[in-house]
Design a protein around this motif. Sequence first.
Motif, PDB file in Angstrom:
ATOM      1  N   SER A   1      -4.764 -14.683  -2.980  1.00  0.00           N
ATOM      2  CA  SER A   1      -4.132 -13.505  -3.200  1.00  0.00           C
ATOM      3  C   SER A   1      -3.864 -12.696  -1.850  1.00  0.00           C
ATOM      4  CB  SER A   1      -5.095 -12.489  -3.933  1.00  0.00           C
ATOM      5  OG  SER A   1      -5.385 -13.039  -5.348  1.00  0.00           O
TER       6      SER A   1
ATOM      7  N   LEU B   1       4.255  -9.838   0.798  1.00  0.00           N
ATOM      8  CA  LEU B   1       5.076  -8.681   0.337  1.00  0.00           C
ATOM      9  C   LEU B   1       5.003  -7.807   1.946  1.00  0.00           C
ATOM     10  CD1 LEU B   1       3.114  -7.815  -2.827  1.00  0.00           C
ATOM     11  CD2 LEU B   1       5.359  -8.524  -2.577  1.00  0.00           C
TER      12      LEU B   1
ATOM     13  N   THR C   1      -6.157  -6.050   1.718  1.00  0.00           N
ATOM     14  CA  THR C   1      -6.578  -7.323   1.297  1.00  0.00           C
ATOM     15  C   THR C   1      -8.345  -7.531   1.090  1.00  0.00           C
ATOM     16  OG1 THR C   1      -6.671  -8.176   3.603  1.00  0.00           O
ATOM     17  CG2 THR C   1      -4.495  -8.485   2.238  1.00  0.00           C
TER      18      THR C   1
ATOM     19  N   PHE D   1       0.361  -2.132  -4.381  1.00  0.00           N
ATOM     20  CA  PHE D   1       1.661  -2.608  -3.633  1.00  0.00           C
ATOM     21  C   PHE D   1       2.777  -2.022  -4.388  1.00  0.00           C
ATOM     22  CE2 PHE D   1      -1.086  -4.563  -0.782  1.00  0.00           C
ATOM     23  CZ  PHE D   1      -0.430  -4.895   0.609  1.00  0.00           C
TER      24      PHE D   1
ATOM     25  N   LEU E   1       3.000 -10.144 -12.820  1.00  0.00           N
ATOM     26  CA  LEU E   1       2.317  -8.809 -13.317  1.00  0.00           C
ATOM     27  C   LEU E   1       2.793  -8.703 -14.869  1.00  0.00           C
ATOM     28  CD1 LEU E   1       1.678  -6.819 -10.089  1.00  0.00           C
ATOM     29  CD2 LEU E   1       0.166  -8.442 -11.294  1.00  0.00           C
TER      30      LEU E   1
ATOM     31  N   ARG F   1      -0.698 -13.917  -0.679  1.00  0.00           N
ATOM     32  CA  ARG F   1       0.593 -13.262  -1.486  1.00  0.00           C
ATOM     33  C   ARG F   1       0.953 -11.849  -1.100  1.00  0.00           C
ATOM     34  NH1 ARG F   1      -1.851 -15.749  -7.146  1.00  0.00           N
ATOM     35  NH2 ARG F   1      -0.450 -17.647  -7.090  1.00  0.00           N
ATOM     36  N   LEU F   2      -0.099 -11.066  -0.853  1.00  0.00           N
ATOM     37  CA  LEU F   2       0.060  -9.656  -0.294  1.00  0.00           C
ATOM     38  C   LEU F   2       0.654  -9.682   1.182  1.00  0.00           C
ATOM     39  CD1 LEU F   2      -3.502  -8.242  -1.599  1.00  0.00           C
ATOM     40  CD2 LEU F   2      -1.229  -7.912  -2.521  1.00  0.00           C
TER      41      LEU F   2
ATOM     42  N   ARG G   1      -4.583  -4.955  -6.702  1.00  0.00           N
ATOM     43  CA  ARG G   1      -3.935  -4.802  -5.181  1.00  0.00           C
ATOM     44  C   ARG G   1      -2.599  -4.908  -5.307  1.00  0.00           C
ATOM     45  NH1 ARG G   1      -7.119  -3.218  -1.298  1.00  0.00           N
ATOM     46  NH2 ARG G   1      -9.528  -3.363  -1.665  1.00  0.00           N
ATOM     47  N   GLN G   2      -1.947  -6.016  -6.174  1.00  0.00           N
ATOM     48  CA  GLN G   2      -0.559  -6.231  -6.354  1.00  0.00           C
ATOM     49  C   GLN G   2      -0.002  -5.205  -7.016  1.00  0.00           C
ATOM     50  OE1 GLN G   2       0.677 -10.016  -7.850  1.00  0.00           O
ATOM     51  NE2 GLN G   2      -1.670 -10.700  -7.751  1.00  0.00           N
TER      52      GLN G   2
ATOM     53  N   HIS H   1      -5.255  -8.506  -8.819  1.00  0.00           N
ATOM     54  CA  HIS H   1      -3.929  -7.919  -9.657  1.00  0.00           C
ATOM     55  C   HIS H   1      -3.872  -6.430  -9.312  1.00  0.00           C
ATOM     56  CE1 HIS H   1      -3.730 -11.157 -12.611  1.00  0.00           C
ATOM     57  NE2 HIS H   1      -2.819 -11.316 -11.824  1.00  0.00           N
TER      58      HIS H   1
END
Length: 286
Positions: free
Chosen positions: A159, A166, A152, A135, A114, A162-163, A131-132, A129
Amino acid sequence: MVEPLISATNVTRTFGEFTAVDDVSLSVGSGEIVGLLGANGAGKTTLIRMILGVLGVSAGEITLFGEPPSRATRARLGYVPQGLGLWDDLTVQENLDFISGTYGKDAPELPAALGAIRTSLVGGIGLGHQRQVAFAAALGHTPELLVLDEPTSGVDPLSRARLWDLIHDAADRGVGVLVTTHYMQEAQQCDRLVLMSQGAAVAAGTEADIVKGTSVVAVQTARWHDAFTALSAADMVVMLAGTGVRVVGVQPDAVETALTAAGISGTVAAARPTLEETMAARERAS
């Protein structure tokens, strides 16, 4: 005995004559990922709002960190709402600065992925992005608990993966996680599940616990479209897996009888149920 981070006991919430949440109980411990599953409108978000203390209970009891929800207990958790809680007309960095400042903390360091959009307006960076960033904001004050409402939803599979990385990283550090979703396949990422339907908790436990006892029949036939139509007309719960027909909540002989009556040949066999099929069976029964 270790006090759970979240404890909801026989919680009910009514709006006039409508019951949005009906006698639901759940708990979340440290390092545990608990999935709150159900279709849209099942009551998941209403339950989350009661857990956070922004909506009162009509009956039952909720505690966060062993006490009633309050500003002090909310300061110990990270929250990602369905709407993400970000401001479209602020940059990524400005959003993180503001959210972290409400906790009296400095903004967290952005993940490398990011870094290039630090100065971009959140409204222009795309949902994945966004949502990232949400987080990162939720984790910035090192919370003991994460509450994630459809975190999600609307993002692509990569994506989404990836979430979930995390989420697992946080749980590995001892953070408790309560996550709501209507994606049944995400249930495999959770330690325990609570399945909601029409406001009630209709099943709880591991995935194996929940699907146990649900009968599913798999049908393979070249006339799969006709089979689907005939079995649906026989008032059976019918689903498709590719061109395979799956019938929920019945025994093979009942399926064979319906297919024979429609003049359709094929193979019929019992199959292992999925969570989605279990949910369909419970929806039919309720």
